[in-house]
Motif scaffolding. Structure first.
Motif, PDB file in Angstrom:
ATOM      1  N   ASP A  93     -65.002   3.320  11.213  1.00 37.41           N
ATOM      2  CA  ASP A  93     -66.040   4.343  11.215  1.00 37.41           C
ATOM      3  C   ASP A  93     -67.336   3.765  10.668  1.00 37.41           C
ATOM      4  O   ASP A  93     -67.521   3.720   9.447  1.00 37.41           O
ATOM      5  N   PRO A  94     -68.241   3.318  11.522  1.00 35.03           N
ATOM      6  CA  PRO A  94     -69.475   2.713  11.005  1.00 35.03           C
ATOM      7  C   PRO A  94     -70.330   3.691  10.223  1.00 35.03           C
ATOM      8  O   PRO A  94     -71.041   3.299   9.303  1.00 35.03           O
ATOM      9  N   SER A  95     -70.262   4.983  10.561  1.00 34.12           N
ATOM     10  CA  SER A  95     -71.056   5.974   9.820  1.00 34.12           C
ATOM     11  C   SER A  95     -70.596   6.047   8.374  1.00 34.12           C
ATOM     12  O   SER A  95     -71.402   6.178   7.449  1.00 34.12           O
ATOM     13  N   GLY A  96     -69.270   5.996   8.162  1.00 34.48           N
ATOM     14  CA  GLY A  96     -68.744   6.028   6.807  1.00 34.48           C
ATOM     15  C   GLY A  96     -68.921   4.719   6.062  1.00 34.48           C
ATOM     16  O   GLY A  96     -68.875   4.690   4.832  1.00 34.48           O
ATOM     17  N   SER A  97     -69.111   3.619   6.792  1.00 32.96           N
ATOM     18  CA  SER A  97     -69.246   2.306   6.164  1.00 32.96           C
ATOM     19  C   SER A  97     -70.666   2.039   5.683  1.00 32.96           C
ATOM     20  O   SER A  97     -70.877   1.148   4.853  1.00 32.96           O
ATOM     21  N   LEU A  98     -71.627   2.773   6.217  1.00 32.17           N
ATOM     22  CA  LEU A  98     -73.027   2.523   5.904  1.00 32.17           C
ATOM     23  C   LEU A  98     -73.582   3.620   5.010  1.00 32.17           C
ATOM     24  O   LEU A  98     -73.355   4.809   5.258  1.00 32.17           O
ATOM     25  N   ASN A  99     -74.300   3.224   3.986  1.00 32.19           N
ATOM     26  CA  ASN A  99     -74.967   4.182   3.101  1.00 32.19           C
ATOM     27  C   ASN A  99     -76.147   4.782   3.851  1.00 32.19           C
ATOM     28  O   ASN A  99     -77.052   4.060   4.269  1.00 32.19           O
ATOM     29  N   PRO A 100     -76.166   6.106   4.039  1.00 31.04           N
ATOM     30  CA  PRO A 100     -77.266   6.709   4.815  1.00 31.04           C
ATOM     31  C   PRO A 100     -78.631   6.543   4.169  1.00 31.04           C
ATOM     32  O   PRO A 100     -79.655   6.729   4.836  1.00 31.04           O
ATOM     33  N   ARG A 101     -78.656   6.189   2.878  1.00 31.47           N
ATOM     34  CA  ARG A 101     -79.940   6.017   2.180  1.00 31.47           C
ATOM     35  C   ARG A 101     -80.437   4.574   2.210  1.00 31.47           C
ATOM     36  O   ARG A 101     -81.508   4.284   1.687  1.00 31.47           O
ATOM     37  N   HIS A 102     -79.629   3.675   2.769  1.00 34.37           N
ATOM     38  CA  HIS A 102     -80.018   2.266   2.839  1.00 34.37           C
ATOM     39  C   HIS A 102     -80.511   1.928   4.236  1.00 34.37           C
ATOM     40  O   HIS A 102     -79.932   2.378   5.233  1.00 34.37           O
ATOM     41  N   THR A 103     -81.536   1.111   4.295  1.00 38.50           N
ATOM     42  CA  THR A 103     -82.007   0.618   5.586  1.00 38.50           C
ATOM     43  C   THR A 103     -81.003  -0.394   6.134  1.00 38.50           C
ATOM     44  O   THR A 103     -80.123  -0.875   5.416  1.00 38.50           O
ATOM     45  N   VAL A 104     -81.155  -0.726   7.398  1.00 36.48           N
ATOM     46  CA  VAL A 104     -80.306  -1.742   8.010  1.00 36.48           C
ATOM     47  C   VAL A 104     -80.435  -3.059   7.248  1.00 36.48           C
ATOM     48  O   VAL A 104     -79.427  -3.740   6.992  1.00 36.48           O
ATOM     49  N   TYR A 105     -81.651  -3.403   6.866  1.00 40.78           N
ATOM     50  CA  TYR A 105     -81.853  -4.659   6.142  1.00 40.78           C
ATOM     51  C   TYR A 105     -81.040  -4.671   4.853  1.00 40.78           C
ATOM     52  O   TYR A 105     -80.327  -5.643   4.554  1.00 40.78           O
ATOM     53  N   ASP A 106     -81.116  -3.602   4.066  1.00 36.88           N
ATOM     54  CA  ASP A 106     -80.399  -3.552   2.798  1.00 36.88           C
ATOM     55  C   ASP A 106     -78.884  -3.539   3.011  1.00 36.88           C
ATOM     56  O   ASP A 106     -78.133  -4.118   2.216  1.00 36.88           O
ATOM     57  N   ALA A 107     -78.441  -2.869   4.075  1.00 41.69           N
ATOM     58  CA  ALA A 107     -77.004  -2.817   4.358  1.00 41.69           C
ATOM     59  C   ALA A 107     -76.453  -4.206   4.636  1.00 41.69           C
ATOM     60  O   ALA A 107     -75.361  -4.562   4.178  1.00 41.69           O
ATOM     61  N   VAL A 108     -77.187  -5.011   5.390  1.00 42.25           N
ATOM     62  CA  VAL A 108     -76.716  -6.355   5.731  1.00 42.25           C
ATOM     63  C   VAL A 108     -76.896  -7.307   4.545  1.00 42.25           C
ATOM     64  O   VAL A 108     -76.038  -8.162   4.291  1.00 42.25           O
ATOM     65  N   ALA A 109     -77.985  -7.147   3.793  1.00 44.90           N
ATOM     66  CA  ALA A 109     -78.249  -8.043   2.660  1.00 44.90           C
ATOM     67  C   ALA A 109     -77.359  -7.739   1.465  1.00 44.90           C
ATOM     68  O   ALA A 109     -77.262  -8.564   0.539  1.00 44.90           O
ATOM     69  N   GLU A 110     -76.701  -6.584   1.459  1.00 45.66           N
ATOM     70  CA  GLU A 110     -75.915  -6.182   0.297  1.00 45.66           C
ATOM     71  C   GLU A 110     -74.853  -7.210  -0.068  1.00 45.66           C
ATOM     72  O   GLU A 110     -74.624  -7.504  -1.243  1.00 45.66           O
ATOM     73  N   GLY A 111     -74.175  -7.773   0.936  1.00 45.15           N
ATOM     74  CA  GLY A 111     -73.138  -8.765   0.657  1.00 45.15           C
ATOM     75  C   GLY A 111     -73.689  -9.994  -0.044  1.00 45.15           C
ATOM     76  O   GLY A 111     -73.059 -10.537  -0.960  1.00 45.15           O
ATOM     77  N   LEU A 112     -74.862 -10.443   0.376  1.00 49.07           N
ATOM     78  CA  LEU A 112     -75.489 -11.596  -0.270  1.00 49.07           C
ATOM     79  C   LEU A 112     -75.752 -11.314  -1.736  1.00 49.07           C
ATOM     80  O   LEU A 112     -75.560 -12.173  -2.604  1.00 49.07           O
ATOM     81  N   ARG A 113     -76.183 -10.093  -2.018  1.00 49.13           N
ATOM     82  CA  ARG A 113     -76.523  -9.730  -3.390  1.00 49.13           C
ATOM     83  C   ARG A 113     -75.279  -9.536  -4.247  1.00 49.13           C
ATOM     84  O   ARG A 113     -75.237  -9.960  -5.408  1.00 49.13           O
TER      85      ARG A 113
END
Length: 323
Positions: A93-113
Protein backbone atom coordinates in the motif's frame (compact mmCIF):
# COMPACT_ATOMS: atom_id res chain seq x y z
CA UNK A 1 26.35 -19.25 -2.43
CA UNK A 2 22.92 -17.82 -1.70
CA UNK A 3 22.59 -14.12 -0.96
CA UNK A 4 19.84 -14.79 1.58
CA UNK A 5 19.08 -18.12 3.21
CA UNK A 6 16.80 -19.40 5.94
CA UNK A 7 17.21 -22.73 7.67
CA UNK A 8 14.62 -24.40 9.90
CA UNK A 9 12.77 -21.12 10.40
CA UNK A 10 9.92 -21.06 12.93
CA UNK A 11 7.87 -18.06 14.06
CA UNK A 12 5.30 -18.66 16.81
CA UNK A 13 2.94 -16.11 18.34
CA UNK A 14 1.25 -16.58 21.74
CA UNK A 15 -2.43 -17.50 21.63
CA UNK A 16 -5.09 -15.22 23.02
CA UNK A 17 -7.04 -16.06 26.17
CA UNK A 18 -5.57 -19.50 26.59
CA UNK A 19 -5.75 -20.45 22.92
CA UNK A 20 -2.90 -22.56 21.48
CA UNK A 21 0.06 -20.61 20.07
CA UNK A 22 -0.09 -19.73 16.39
CA UNK A 23 2.70 -21.37 14.39
CA UNK A 24 2.77 -18.78 11.62
CA UNK A 25 6.00 -20.14 10.13
CA UNK A 26 6.49 -23.78 11.00
CA UNK A 27 9.76 -24.96 9.51
CA UNK A 28 10.99 -23.29 6.31
CA UNK A 29 14.21 -23.53 4.33
CA UNK A 30 14.54 -20.88 1.64
CA UNK A 31 17.40 -19.57 -0.52
CA UNK A 32 17.55 -16.48 -2.73
CA UNK A 33 20.52 -16.20 -5.05
CA UNK A 34 22.23 -13.05 -6.27
CA UNK A 35 20.21 -11.50 -9.08
CA UNK A 36 17.37 -13.98 -8.57
CA UNK A 37 13.67 -13.21 -8.18
CA UNK A 38 11.78 -15.69 -6.01
CA UNK A 39 8.00 -15.57 -5.72
CA UNK A 40 6.47 -16.69 -2.42
CA UNK A 41 2.84 -17.55 -3.13
CA UNK A 42 -0.14 -18.72 -1.12
CA UNK A 43 -3.56 -17.67 0.09
CA UNK A 44 -4.11 -15.18 2.91
CA UNK A 45 -3.16 -16.54 6.31
CA UNK A 46 -0.59 -19.05 5.08
CA UNK A 47 2.32 -17.23 6.77
CA UNK A 48 4.07 -15.73 3.77
CA UNK A 49 4.13 -12.15 5.08
CA UNK A 50 5.41 -13.31 8.49
CA UNK A 51 8.12 -15.29 6.73
CA UNK A 52 9.12 -12.25 4.67
CA UNK A 53 9.26 -10.03 7.75
CA UNK A 54 11.37 -12.58 9.61
CA UNK A 55 13.81 -12.70 6.68
CA UNK A 56 14.22 -8.94 7.05
CA UNK A 57 14.75 -9.09 10.81
CA UNK A 58 11.46 -7.33 11.51
CA UNK A 59 10.16 -10.44 13.31
CA UNK A 60 12.66 -12.47 15.30
CA UNK A 61 12.27 -16.20 14.62
CA UNK A 62 11.36 -18.53 17.47
CA UNK A 63 13.81 -21.08 16.08
CA UNK A 64 16.06 -21.46 13.06
CA UNK A 65 18.44 -18.99 11.49
CA UNK A 66 18.67 -16.40 8.71
CA UNK A 67 21.95 -15.66 6.93
CA UNK A 68 22.79 -12.88 4.49
CA UNK A 69 25.81 -13.11 2.22
CA UNK A 70 27.00 -16.08 4.24
CA UNK A 71 26.85 -14.29 7.60
CA UNK A 72 24.26 -15.06 10.31
CA UNK A 73 21.78 -12.27 10.84
CA UNK A 74 22.38 -10.47 14.12
CA UNK A 75 19.58 -8.86 16.09
CA UNK A 76 21.39 -6.06 17.88
CA UNK A 77 20.25 -2.59 16.83
CA UNK A 78 23.56 -1.96 15.06
CA UNK A 79 23.48 -5.25 13.15
CA UNK A 80 19.88 -4.74 12.04
CA UNK A 81 20.60 -1.15 11.02
CA UNK A 82 23.45 -2.30 8.78
CA UNK A 83 21.38 -5.18 7.37
CA UNK A 84 18.40 -3.00 6.49
CA UNK A 85 20.59 -0.84 4.32
CA UNK A 86 21.35 -3.94 2.23
CA UNK A 87 17.84 -5.44 2.31
CA UNK A 88 14.82 -3.20 1.82
CA UNK A 89 11.06 -3.74 2.16
CA UNK A 90 8.50 -2.49 -0.37
CA UNK A 91 4.94 -2.68 0.97
CA UNK A 92 1.74 -3.25 -0.98
CA UNK A 93 0.00 0.00 0.00
CA UNK A 94 2.02 3.01 -1.17
CA UNK A 95 -0.49 5.42 0.39
CA UNK A 96 0.13 3.88 3.81
CA UNK A 97 3.90 3.77 3.25
CA UNK A 98 4.23 7.48 2.53
CA UNK A 99 3.79 10.28 5.06
CA UNK A 100 1.15 12.60 3.55
CA UNK A 101 2.96 15.59 5.08
CA UNK A 102 6.29 14.78 3.42
CA UNK A 103 7.22 15.76 -0.10
CA UNK A 104 8.47 13.14 -2.53
CA UNK A 105 12.00 14.45 -2.02
CA UNK A 106 11.83 14.01 1.76
CA UNK A 107 10.23 10.57 1.44
CA UNK A 108 13.10 9.30 -0.72
CA UNK A 109 15.84 11.11 1.24
CA UNK A 110 14.54 9.76 4.56
CA UNK A 111 16.52 6.52 4.26
CA UNK A 112 19.77 8.41 3.71
CA UNK A 113 19.12 10.45 6.83
CA UNK A 114 18.04 7.52 9.01
CA UNK A 115 21.16 5.54 8.10
CA UNK A 116 23.40 8.51 8.69
CA UNK A 117 24.76 8.62 5.18
CA UNK A 118 26.31 12.06 5.39
CA UNK A 119 26.11 13.85 2.10
CA UNK A 120 26.24 17.47 1.13
CA UNK A 121 22.93 18.95 0.06
CA UNK A 122 24.08 18.65 -3.54
CA UNK A 123 25.05 14.98 -3.16
CA UNK A 124 21.77 14.15 -1.43
CA UNK A 125 19.83 15.87 -4.18
CA UNK A 126 21.75 13.88 -6.80
CA UNK A 127 21.13 10.59 -5.00
CA UNK A 128 17.40 11.28 -4.70
CA UNK A 129 17.18 12.28 -8.36
CA UNK A 130 18.98 9.11 -9.47
CA UNK A 131 16.70 6.90 -7.37
CA UNK A 132 13.55 8.54 -8.75
CA UNK A 133 14.84 8.24 -12.30
CA UNK A 134 15.65 4.55 -11.81
CA UNK A 135 12.12 4.06 -10.49
CA UNK A 136 10.75 5.59 -13.69
CA UNK A 137 9.83 9.09 -12.48
CA UNK A 138 11.40 11.38 -15.04
CA UNK A 139 12.43 14.14 -14.97
CA UNK A 140 12.93 13.51 -11.25
CA UNK A 141 13.15 17.17 -10.28
CA UNK A 142 9.56 17.59 -11.41
CA UNK A 143 8.44 15.36 -8.50
CA UNK A 144 10.62 16.76 -5.70
CA UNK A 145 8.04 19.11 -4.20
CA UNK A 146 4.93 17.05 -4.83
CA UNK A 147 2.97 15.38 -2.05
CA UNK A 148 1.59 11.83 -2.17
CA UNK A 149 -2.00 12.99 -2.74
CA UNK A 150 -0.85 14.71 -5.94
CA UNK A 151 0.38 11.43 -7.45
CA UNK A 152 -1.34 8.49 -9.07
CA UNK A 153 -1.22 5.06 -7.40
CA UNK A 154 1.48 3.89 -9.77
CA UNK A 155 3.57 7.00 -9.15
CA UNK A 156 3.27 6.54 -5.38
CA UNK A 157 4.49 2.95 -5.70
CA UNK A 158 7.44 4.18 -7.75
CA UNK A 159 8.28 6.68 -4.99
CA UNK A 160 8.26 3.84 -2.45
CA UNK A 161 10.58 1.82 -4.71
CA UNK A 162 12.84 4.87 -5.13
CA UNK A 163 13.01 5.19 -1.34
CA UNK A 164 14.39 1.65 -1.24
CA UNK A 165 16.76 2.14 -4.18
CA UNK A 166 18.38 5.28 -2.75
CA UNK A 167 20.23 3.08 -0.25
CA UNK A 168 21.59 0.88 -3.07
CA UNK A 169 20.37 -2.40 -1.52
CA UNK A 170 21.25 -5.88 -2.74
CA UNK A 171 17.83 -7.36 -1.95
CA UNK A 172 14.27 -6.07 -2.12
CA UNK A 173 11.39 -7.84 -0.39
CA UNK A 174 8.18 -6.74 -2.11
CA UNK A 175 4.98 -7.66 -0.26
CA UNK A 176 2.10 -7.73 -2.78
CA UNK A 177 3.76 -4.88 -4.72
CA UNK A 178 0.93 -4.42 -7.24
CA UNK A 179 -2.12 -5.62 -5.29
CA UNK A 180 -3.50 -2.12 -4.76
CA UNK A 181 -2.84 -0.89 -8.30
CA UNK A 182 -5.05 -0.78 -11.37
CA UNK A 183 -4.49 -3.53 -13.90
CA UNK A 184 -3.12 -1.02 -16.41
CA UNK A 185 -0.34 -0.03 -13.98
CA UNK A 186 0.61 -3.48 -12.67
CA UNK A 187 2.53 -4.43 -15.79
CA UNK A 188 4.60 -1.24 -15.58
CA UNK A 189 5.66 -1.93 -11.99
CA UNK A 190 6.51 -5.57 -12.76
CA UNK A 191 8.55 -4.46 -15.78
CA UNK A 192 10.34 -1.98 -13.52
CA UNK A 193 11.31 -4.71 -11.04
CA UNK A 194 12.66 -6.86 -13.86
CA UNK A 195 14.64 -3.93 -15.26
CA UNK A 196 16.14 -3.18 -11.85
CA UNK A 197 17.23 -6.80 -11.57
CA UNK A 198 18.88 -6.67 -15.00
CA UNK A 199 20.53 -3.26 -14.56
CA UNK A 200 21.51 -3.35 -10.88
CA UNK A 201 21.76 -7.09 -10.19
CA UNK A 202 19.09 -6.79 -7.49
CA UNK A 203 17.69 -9.89 -5.87
CA UNK A 204 14.03 -9.90 -4.90
CA UNK A 205 11.53 -11.88 -2.88
CA UNK A 206 8.05 -11.10 -4.19
CA UNK A 207 5.24 -12.08 -1.81
CA UNK A 208 1.94 -12.60 -3.61
CA UNK A 209 -1.26 -14.60 -3.74
CA UNK A 210 -1.30 -14.21 -7.54
CA UNK A 211 0.33 -17.06 -9.45
CA UNK A 212 -0.11 -15.09 -12.66
CA UNK A 213 2.17 -12.40 -11.24
CA UNK A 214 4.71 -15.05 -10.26
CA UNK A 215 4.71 -16.39 -13.82
CA UNK A 216 5.50 -12.93 -15.23
CA UNK A 217 8.29 -11.95 -12.88
CA UNK A 218 9.89 -14.84 -10.99
CA UNK A 219 12.77 -17.18 -11.73
CA UNK A 220 11.69 -19.55 -8.98
CA UNK A 221 8.53 -20.03 -6.95
CA UNK A 222 7.83 -21.35 -3.46
CA UNK A 223 4.21 -22.28 -2.69
CA UNK A 224 3.33 -21.89 0.99
CA UNK A 225 0.51 -23.43 2.97
CA UNK A 226 -0.12 -23.21 6.71
CA UNK A 227 3.37 -22.10 7.67
CA UNK A 228 5.38 -24.35 5.40
CA UNK A 229 6.57 -24.47 1.77
CA UNK A 230 4.73 -27.36 0.09
CA UNK A 231 6.13 -27.05 -3.46
CA UNK A 232 9.14 -25.28 -4.91
CA UNK A 233 11.10 -25.14 -8.15
CA UNK A 234 11.61 -23.03 -11.23
CA UNK A 235 8.56 -21.01 -12.17
CA UNK A 236 8.18 -22.96 -15.44
CA UNK A 237 8.28 -26.38 -13.76
CA UNK A 238 5.88 -25.51 -10.96
CA UNK A 239 3.34 -23.48 -12.89
CA UNK A 240 3.22 -25.62 -16.04
CA UNK A 241 3.40 -28.99 -14.24
CA UNK A 242 2.05 -28.45 -10.73
CA UNK A 243 2.24 -31.55 -8.57
CA UNK A 244 0.94 -30.60 -5.14
CA UNK A 245 -2.89 -30.58 -5.03
CA UNK A 246 -2.82 -27.16 -3.33
CA UNK A 247 -0.76 -25.68 -6.17
CA UNK A 248 -3.16 -27.23 -8.67
CA UNK A 249 -6.09 -25.61 -6.87
CA UNK A 250 -4.43 -22.18 -6.92
CA UNK A 251 -3.67 -22.49 -10.63
CA UNK A 252 -7.14 -23.73 -11.52
CA UNK A 253 -8.73 -20.34 -10.89
CA UNK A 254 -6.50 -18.45 -13.33
CA UNK A 255 -8.40 -17.26 -16.44
CA UNK A 256 -6.10 -19.15 -18.81
CA UNK A 257 -6.36 -22.47 -16.94
CA UNK A 258 -8.12 -25.42 -18.52
CA UNK A 259 -10.91 -27.32 -16.83
CA UNK A 260 -13.17 -26.38 -13.94
CA UNK A 261 -11.80 -24.45 -10.97
CA UNK A 262 -10.98 -26.55 -7.91
CA UNK A 263 -13.10 -25.49 -4.94
CA UNK A 264 -11.31 -26.29 -1.69
CA UNK A 265 -13.54 -27.59 1.07
CA UNK A 266 -13.01 -27.54 4.81
CA UNK A 267 -11.75 -24.82 7.10
CA UNK A 268 -9.26 -22.19 5.91
CA UNK A 269 -5.74 -22.38 7.37
CA UNK A 270 -5.51 -21.87 11.13
CA UNK A 271 -1.89 -21.64 12.37
CA UNK A 272 -2.98 -22.44 15.93
CA UNK A 273 -4.48 -25.79 14.85
CA UNK A 274 -2.06 -27.46 12.47
CA UNK A 275 -3.29 -31.00 11.79
CA UNK A 276 -1.16 -34.11 12.04
CA UNK A 277 0.24 -35.61 8.87
CA UNK A 278 0.01 -33.52 5.73
CA UNK A 279 -1.26 -30.12 6.81
CA UNK A 280 -3.39 -29.87 3.65
CA UNK A 281 -5.15 -33.22 3.99
CA UNK A 282 -8.43 -31.85 5.42
CA UNK A 283 -9.00 -29.79 2.25
CA UNK A 284 -7.28 -32.02 -0.30
CA UNK A 285 -9.32 -32.66 -3.43
CA UNK A 286 -7.42 -35.90 -4.11
CA UNK A 287 -8.44 -37.35 -0.76
CA UNK A 288 -12.01 -36.07 -1.11
CA UNK A 289 -12.38 -37.70 -4.55
CA UNK A 290 -10.86 -41.00 -3.41
CA UNK A 291 -7.93 -40.75 -5.82
CA UNK A 292 -5.44 -40.70 -2.94
CA UNK A 293 -7.11 -43.47 -0.94
CA UNK A 294 -3.99 -45.73 -1.08
CA UNK A 295 -2.02 -43.19 0.95
CA UNK A 296 -4.91 -41.76 3.00
CA UNK A 297 -3.54 -43.04 6.32
CA UNK A 298 -0.13 -41.52 5.63
CA UNK A 299 -1.74 -38.23 4.61
CA UNK A 300 -3.63 -38.03 7.89
CA UNK A 301 -0.91 -39.24 10.23
CA UNK A 302 2.60 -39.08 8.78
CA UNK A 303 4.41 -35.76 8.80
CA UNK A 304 6.29 -34.57 5.72
CA UNK A 305 9.87 -33.25 5.84
CA UNK A 306 10.79 -29.60 5.36
CA UNK A 307 11.59 -29.01 1.71
CA UNK A 308 15.12 -27.90 0.76
CA UNK A 309 15.54 -24.20 0.16
CA UNK A 310 17.51 -24.34 -3.09
CA UNK A 311 16.48 -24.44 -6.72
CA UNK A 312 15.68 -28.15 -7.06
CA UNK A 313 12.10 -29.22 -7.73
CA UNK A 314 10.53 -30.48 -4.50
CA UNK A 315 7.00 -31.39 -3.39
CA UNK A 316 5.68 -32.20 0.09
CA UNK A 317 2.90 -34.65 -0.78
CA UNK A 318 2.58 -38.36 0.06
CA UNK A 319 0.52 -39.03 -3.08
CA UNK A 320 3.11 -37.45 -5.38
CA UNK A 321 6.08 -39.19 -3.77
CA UNK A 322 4.43 -42.64 -4.06
CA UNK A 323 2.77 -42.21 -7.47
Amino acid sequence: MSLLSARGLHVTFPGRRGAPPARAVDGVDLDIGAGEIVALVGESGCGKTTLARSLLGLVRPTAGAVAFDGQPLGYSSGALRAYRKRAQLVLQDPSGSLNPRHTVYDAVAEGLRIHGIHRSERDERTAVAEALARAGLRPPERFFLRYPHELSGGQRQRVVIAGALVLEPELIVADEPVASLDASVRGEILALLLRLRDELGLSALVVTHDLGLAWNIADRVAVMYLGRVVETGTVESVLTRPQHPYTRALLSVLPESEGAPVVLTGEPPDPSRIPSGCRFHARCQLLASGEATPVADRCRGEDLPVLPGGGERSVACHWVTTA
